[in-house]
Structure formats: C-alpha cells, structure tokens
Write an enzyme that holds these catalytic residues in place. Structure first.
Site, PDB file in Angstrom:
ATOM      1  N   LYS A  45       0.841  -1.208   0.000  1.00 51.52           N
ATOM      2  CA  LYS A  45       0.000   0.000   0.000  1.00 51.52           C
ATOM      3  C   LYS A  45       0.873   1.254   0.000  1.00 51.52           C
ATOM      4  O   LYS A  45       2.077   1.181   0.298  1.00 51.52           O
ATOM      5  CB  LYS A  45      -0.921  -0.028   1.227  1.00 51.52           C
ATOM      6  CG  LYS A  45      -0.177  -0.090   2.549  1.00 51.52           C
ATOM      7  CD  LYS A  45      -1.102  -0.498   3.707  1.00 51.52           C
ATOM      8  CE  LYS A  45      -0.337  -0.528   5.010  1.00 51.52           C
ATOM      9  NZ  LYS A  45      -1.139  -1.104   6.113  1.00 51.52           N
ATOM     10  N   TYR A 265      15.048  29.974   9.801  1.00 49.84           N
ATOM     11  CA  TYR A 265      13.808  30.626  10.231  1.00 49.84           C
ATOM     12  C   TYR A 265      13.666  30.564  11.742  1.00 49.84           C
ATOM     13  O   TYR A 265      13.996  29.563  12.372  1.00 49.84           O
ATOM     14  CB  TYR A 265      12.604  29.912   9.605  1.00 49.84           C
ATOM     15  CG  TYR A 265      12.383  30.206   8.138  1.00 49.84           C
ATOM     16  CD1 TYR A 265      12.152  31.498   7.692  1.00 49.84           C
ATOM     17  CD2 TYR A 265      12.381  29.161   7.213  1.00 49.84           C
ATOM     18  CE1 TYR A 265      11.927  31.755   6.348  1.00 49.84           C
ATOM     19  CE2 TYR A 265      12.147  29.409   5.870  1.00 49.84           C
ATOM     20  CZ  TYR A 265      11.925  30.711   5.437  1.00 49.84           C
ATOM     21  OH  TYR A 265      11.693  30.954   4.119  1.00 49.84           O
TER      22      TYR A 265
END
Ligand SMILES: *Cc1c(COP(=O)(O)O)cnc(C)c1O
Length: 380
Positions: A45, A265
């Site tokens: 999956k 940041y």
C-alpha cells in the site's frame, strides 16, 4: 553515501532516492523463511511504502511472492498492471459502487462489515460469478472489521456466503511491535474464537512484527509491509532486515559563519562556535520532517557524509536543510549527503522526528530523482 552514491545525481534534481530491489527481494526471502509453513504475502500500500509500487512488485514477484495487499482499489489496479496473475487484496474493503472495477481487475475486497458482505454477495449473484473476497475480523484494534457476533451470524447465512467465494479470514494486530503487550494474546484468542465458525477457511493475522511473535500468530498467510522495506520488525533488538531505501541530497553551498550568529527561520539556533555550514537541496516539501529541526531547545536529526555524522542546524525549511559541516572538511559543494541509508537508519531518523519508519518512507517526496538498482547495478 548510498550504494549508488558514486553515480552522478541528475543535475535537474536536488536529491535522489535509490531503491535497492535486491535487498527488497532478500528481505522477502528472509521473512518467507521465518514464516515457516505460512505463505508470505507483501503489503504494498501507499506506493510500496513510498518506494514505488511497480518496480517493487516486479522484484517481489521474482523473489516468489504471489499475494499482495493494497489499501485502495486504485493501488490494486496499479499492482495488476505489472502482475497479471497475482492474488491482490484491497484492505480498505468495498467502497460503494466499486464492485465491477474490482471484478474487472480481479481484485479481492477485504470485507469489513455486513453491509460490504451484502453488497459483494448481491453483485456476485447478479453477475453469476462467485468472486473471491476476504473476511476481516475485528479482534481489538477497533479499526475496520466485523466483530465476533457479526461473523458468527454471517457463518450461518448460506445465501450470503454461498453467493461469493470467501478465500481468507484476516485480523490485524494493534501491538505486534511490543511482544510483551497483553493485547497480542487477547487478539490471538479472539481470532481463534472467531475462526472456529469458519473451519477450513485460510487465516491471516500477522503483519511484519507479528511474524516474530511465534508460530501461533502466523496461521496460513502473513502480511509483512514495513520489514520488506527495511524497517525493524523487532524494535529493541537488532534489525534483521536489509536497507532498501536510500536518500541522498546534494550540497549546494558551503560557508563559514562566526560564532554567535543564528541559522534559519525563527533564528532559534545560535552558533556556539565558528561553523562551516552546508546547505542541501531537500526540505519538508520533499517529506523531510520539520520535526527533525535542530534548535536551541531540540536536538534534531543527523545526516551523514561518507559515514560521518553531520548534524542538522536550525529549522528544516521547505526546500533546504542546513548542516553543521565543521567536522567534515572534505564535504564540499556537490557532495552527496545521506539522509536515509546504512548510516541514517530509517528507524533512527524516525525517532529523531518523533515518528515511525512508516511515516518517513511514505512521505518520500515526488521531487526526488528515483533510481532502482539490483544485483547487477549495485556499485559499492
Ligand atoms: C499495513 C498493514 C499491514 C502491514 O503492516 P506492517 O506493520 O507494515 O508489516 C498488514 N495488515 C494490515 C491490515 C495493514 O493495514
């Protein structure tokens, strides 16, 4: 550097995922051997846990795997495209209206409610084909599946069970990666109780970790996923699986910055020494977790250059990550940095981000160059 690290990276790409198909095949063979008499399937999956469904299914098939599990009908269609004869189960079951698509691609739904059973039975009656499907037993995880009372009721409904062809009774373990958790034995007992209503029907309970809980958990078929792709199915013990997925990012710039300045940041990582910074071309837009950021209050993740640790510095941003290359003098513009591989082990990287290997692999981004290697192309 990864097993393909001495190949030049595509100049259009910032980073490269290398999937070692031989290691994948070896992992399947190892799990198959560990599974004794049980058939070893493969759960593919989410694009084979982020590694790419088509090449991995082909490699697994060549290793001897004949049964695949996916989550969605569309994923099943993708497996069918490369695998005309395999048995393919769709774990998320029967979405309303999807019956004829499943039938035409010969996909088997894992039926998780009496409503789904009725829909599949009525589709099969209408078309006159007794098509295969699995029955999903809910044994304690409280996700999908039919509880014991529903399955015992169903076992007596000859009209429903006779309309299609049940081929597998399956359950799913909630705590298989914690062998001492009492939930394992409880779920096993519940599954044993349910299967008494379905004598002769093949059974499946174990995921990757479930295989290692002992023979009682293996029944007729096991369903490993993460272990095939290199995740450790026995946390706390050495990982018996081979590394399958490598991630290497290019260094774009190296620069020396004085002590006392900050990086990234938020300006929340202050340099304690004069630091040689290296900026690499990968970031959270590529699925590299922002949680791996290294700030004044959080240790963060580690990358590797030629097997030497290179710590992250500052926040992971969208398209760049900054590293502390002070102790890696031969790291330079153009060097490749291992973000996942034999040193940056997927389980360790996950731990540094407060998550699990599954999330790291399934988040591998779409901007990466992707390379598939096998025994013939591995260059150490
Ligand atoms: C994902 C999944 C698996 C595979 O689990 P792993 O822990 O990756 O081995 C098996 N069965 C079901 C129902 C699943 O959803």
């Amino acid at each position: 550097m990864s097993k393909s690290g001495n190949r030049p990276i595509n100049p259009l790409s910032g980073a490269r995922v290398t999937v070692n198909l031989s290691a994948l095949a070896d992992n399947w063979s190892y799990l198959n051997a560990e599974s004794g008499a049980a058939e070893c399937a493969a759960v593919v999956k989410a694009d084979s846990y982020g590694t790419g469904v088509e090449p991995t299914v082909v490699a697994l098939q060549q290793a001897g795997c004949n049964t695949f599990f996916v989550a969605l009908p569309e994923e099943g269609v993708a497996v069918r495209r490369v695998s005309p004869n395999a048995v393919i189960y769709v774990l998320n079951g029967l979405f309303p209206g999807v019956e004829s698509l499943l039938a035409s691609a010969q996909l088997r739904p894992v039926l998780s409610s009496l409503d789904e059973v009725r829909d599949w039975a009525s589709y099969c009656s209408d078309t006159g084909d007794r098509l295969p499907a699995a029955l999903h037993a809910e044994t304690g995880i409280n996700r999908l599946g039919m509880r014991r009372e529903d399955l015992e009721y169903l076992a007596a409904q000859d009209d429903l069970l006779g309309a299609f062809a049940p081929t597998l009774l399956m359950g799913h373990l909630a705590c298989a990666d914690e062998p001492d958790h009492p939930m394992n034995a409880q779920q096993l007992a519940e599954f044993e109780a349910i299967r008494r209503a379905y004598p002769g029907l093949p059974c499946s309970l174990a995921n990757s970790s479930g295989i290692f809980l002992g023979e009682a958990y293996r029944f007729d078929l096991v369903r490993p996923g993460i272990a095939l792709f290199g995740g450790n199915p026995t946390p706390g013990n050495p990982n018996p699986m081979k590394t399958v997925a490598y991630l290497d990012a290019r260094v774009m710039q190296v620069r020396t910055v004085p002590a006392g300045e900050t990086v990234g940041y938020g300006a929340n990582r202050t340099l304690k020494r004069e630091t040689r910074l290296a900026v690499i071309a990968a970031g959270y837009a590529d699925g590299y977790k922002r949680m791996a950021s290294n700030t004044d209050s959080q240790t963060g993740g580690v990358a590797y250059h030629k097997g030497q640790a290179v710590p992250l510095l500052g926040r992971v941003s969208m398209d760049q990550i900054t590293l502390d290359a002070t102790d890696s003098p031969d790291l330079q513009r153009g060097s490749l940095i291992e973000l996942l591989g034999d040193h940056a082990i997927v389980d360790d990287v996950a731990k540094a981000c407060g998550t699990i290997s599954y999330e790291i692999l399934t988040n591998l981004g779409h901007r990466y160059e992707r390379v598939y290697i096998d025994r013939h192309s591995v260059v150490d």
